[in-house]
Design a protein around this motif. Sequence first.
Motif, short mmCIF file in Angstrom:
data_model
loop_
_atom_site.label_atom_id
_atom_site.label_comp_id
_atom_site.label_asym_id
_atom_site.label_seq_id
_atom_site.Cartn_x
_atom_site.Cartn_y
_atom_site.Cartn_z
N ARG A 241 49.19 45.08 42.36
CA ARG A 241 47.83 45.26 42.08
C ARG A 241 47.24 44.02 41.20
O ARG A 241 47.91 43.81 40.09
N VAL A 242 46.33 43.28 41.57
CA VAL A 242 46.05 42.15 40.68
C VAL A 242 44.38 42.44 40.17
O VAL A 242 43.53 42.94 41.16
N SER A 243 43.98 42.31 38.82
CA SER A 243 42.80 42.61 38.32
C SER A 243 42.27 41.59 37.53
O SER A 243 43.25 40.97 36.75
N ALA A 244 41.23 41.41 37.31
CA ALA A 244 40.43 40.70 36.52
C ALA A 244 38.85 40.83 36.30
O ALA A 244 38.36 41.78 37.06
N LYS A 245 38.38 40.47 35.17
CA LYS A 245 36.90 40.62 35.17
C LYS A 245 36.11 39.89 35.98
O LYS A 245 34.86 40.21 36.24
N SER A 246 36.55 38.87 36.52
CA SER A 246 35.51 38.16 37.56
C SER A 246 36.03 38.11 38.86
O SER A 246 37.49 37.90 39.23
N LYS A 247 35.33 37.92 39.87
CA LYS A 247 35.77 38.03 41.30
C LYS A 247 36.45 36.60 41.58
O LYS A 247 37.17 36.50 42.25
N ASP A 248 35.69 35.30 40.90
CA ASP A 248 36.28 33.99 41.06
C ASP A 248 37.78 34.02 40.76
O ASP A 248 38.43 33.58 41.46
N ASP A 249 38.12 34.57 39.96
CA ASP A 249 39.54 34.67 39.38
C ASP A 249 40.31 35.12 40.44
O ASP A 249 41.51 34.86 40.73
N LEU A 250 40.06 36.29 41.00
CA LEU A 250 40.74 36.94 42.06
C LEU A 250 40.66 36.04 43.28
O LEU A 250 41.64 35.95 43.99
N GLN A 251 39.56 35.46 43.53
CA GLN A 251 39.56 34.86 44.81
C GLN A 251 40.84 33.32 44.56
O GLN A 251 41.38 32.81 45.40
N ALA A 252 40.84 32.88 43.11
CA ALA A 252 41.81 31.96 42.97
C ALA A 252 43.03 32.52 43.14
O ALA A 252 44.01 31.70 43.69
N VAL A 253 43.63 33.49 42.53
CA VAL A 253 44.77 34.13 42.95
C VAL A 253 45.12 34.27 44.22
O VAL A 253 46.25 33.86 44.88
N MET A 254 43.86 34.67 45.26
CA MET A 254 44.33 34.90 46.79
C MET A 254 44.82 33.53 47.15
O MET A 254 45.70 33.62 47.90
N GLN A 255 44.00 32.47 46.85
CA GLN A 255 44.20 31.16 47.26
C GLN A 255 45.64 30.52 46.83
O GLN A 255 46.31 30.23 47.71
N ARG A 256 46.05 30.92 45.84
CA ARG A 256 47.36 30.59 45.20
C ARG A 256 48.39 31.06 46.03
O ARG A 256 49.65 30.72 46.33
#
Length: 163
Positions: free
Chosen positions: A132-147
């Motif tokens: 499970r990956v969590s963050a305060k910003s959806k942009d951070d989650l998108q960056a994790v997905m891309q990585r």
Amino acid sequence: MASTFSFDIVSEFDRQELVNAVDQTKRDVGSRYDLKDTKTEIDLNEDAIVINTDSEFTLDAVHNLLQLKSSKRNLSLKIFDYGKVESASGSRVRQEIKLKKGISQEIAKQITKIIRDEFKKAQGSIQGDAVRVSAKSKDDLQAVMQRMKQEDFPVALQFTNYR
């Protein structure tokens, strides 16, 4: 509005698509001229596919068919874990292909280490055979997905429960 957003990294496959791919492979084996008289058997079990055929040449042809049909149905070829080719009765060959599902602890630790090292605003936690990956910003989650898509893990990764 939620204070944190999250998604899960899992390794699963669509069972019905796999059943369809195996059925199409069986039909093609029965109709192809070079494979018709080999008496090839393809059995789909709960966690493996067993192929019994007359030679390693026809086994390779069945592998190619199975991979082609699976990729056309959007199944990753990483779900197949090919076992060793065994001799069966009557100069035939048999192979068991295990179906990989779930993320192992070692791979989950690699994923969380990448998240911890490269993304300061995101947290990764191991939840059984998922991360499970969590963050305060959806942009951070998108960056994790891309990585994660850039990394070549030995299992097929999907992203679910995005909220």
